[in-house]
Design an enzyme around this catalytic site. Structure first.
Site, PDB file in Angstrom:
ATOM      1  N   SER A 101     -27.651  25.059   1.486  1.00  0.00           N
ATOM      2  CA  SER A 101     -26.806  24.530   0.424  1.00  0.00           C
ATOM      3  C   SER A 101     -27.176  25.349  -0.799  1.00  0.00           C
ATOM      4  CB  SER A 101     -27.084  23.035   0.189  1.00  0.00           C
ATOM      5  OG  SER A 101     -26.298  22.537  -0.872  1.00  0.00           O
ATOM      6  N   SER A 102     -26.268  26.196  -1.221  1.00  0.00           N
ATOM      7  CA  SER A 102     -26.596  27.214  -2.219  1.00  0.00           C
ATOM      8  C   SER A 102     -27.040  26.617  -3.552  1.00  0.00           C
ATOM      9  CB  SER A 102     -25.386  28.119  -2.465  1.00  0.00           C
ATOM     10  OG  SER A 102     -25.000  28.772  -1.289  1.00  0.00           O
ATOM     11  N   GLN A 103     -27.709  27.446  -4.345  1.00  0.00           N
ATOM     12  CA  GLN A 103     -28.157  27.031  -5.667  1.00  0.00           C
ATOM     13  C   GLN A 103     -26.945  26.641  -6.511  1.00  0.00           C
ATOM     14  OE1 GLN A 103     -30.574  30.004  -7.537  1.00  0.00           O
ATOM     15  NE2 GLN A 103     -30.908  28.809  -9.399  1.00  0.00           N
TER      16      GLN A 103
END
Length: 215
Positions: A101-103
């Site tokens: 889950s990307s930044q």
């Protein structure tokens, strides 16, 4: 008689929203979120609902460290971590992250550059947890389309449930090679690649509408 389960569920939803709002405030005040549409989307979509388990990367040991997390009853510590500006590893192979889950600040940067609008048709390359597809769905609305592709069928399957639970009927999740795009649903007003890629696939150019935007 008080419904204890409903009371606990409401309290957790309220607590999660407080953590989420704090994160969005930070992203907005830091200049990463700049448009009202993207701010509204971030406030509307709770990140923890798109997670089953996750780890944080330890730079000292170069290994993932699992975070204790119960999707049904997330603790304050878990919510504090989830609603912080850091990537959360969700899949690993030989100790290396293969999906995450990307930044959130990077996601905000990409969405601001993409500039999606209501009723648009958007192609996302790299489904991941489905969280970014949900953000896009909030922006394009019920009369838009978000087609999200991932080569990993297990990832696609895991993302479908939370998206369906949130009633994002405008999202299509497909397990296929993103480099091929989705010609049968083209052209797209926006194309977003959230995966590592050495170059821009020719199919993406071909499937982008005139005046469209690819990020």
């Amino acid at each position: 008689m008080e419904n204890v389960g409903a009371s606990v569920g409401w309290r957790q939803m309220r607590d999660a929203q407080q953590y989420l709002d704090r994160l969005v405030d930070e992203l907005r005040d830091g200049g990463r979120i700049r448009s009202q549409a993207i701010e509204r989307a971030f406030r509307a979509v709770q990140r923890h609902r798109f997670l089953q388990e996750f780890s944080l990367w330890d730079p000292e040991t170069s290994k993932p460290v699992p975070v204790e997390f119960d999707p049904k009853e997330p603790s304050d510590d878990a919510l504090r971590t989830i609603y912080s500006d850091q990537a959360l590893g969700t899949r690993f192979r030989e100790g290396m992250p293969t999906s995450s889950s990307s930044q959130p600040s990077i996601m905000a940067d990409m969405l601001e550059a993409l500039a999606p609008e209501p009723r648009m048709r958007v192609l996302e390359i790299g489904t991941g947890t489905g969280y970014n597809a949900a953000l896009l769905a909030e922006i394009v609305g019920k009369h838009g389309l978000v087609a999200t592709l991932d080569i990993d069928a297990d990832l696609s399957a895991d993302a479908e449930g939370p998206l369906e639970n949130a009633n994002y009927e405008q999202v299509r999740v497909l397990a296929r090679d993103g480099a091929e795009g989705l010609p049968e649903a083209s052209p797209f007003d926006r194309i977003l690649a959230t995966v590592g890629c050495p170059d821009v696939a020719p199919a993406w150019h071909e499937q982008l509408a005139l005046g469209g935007r690819l990020v």
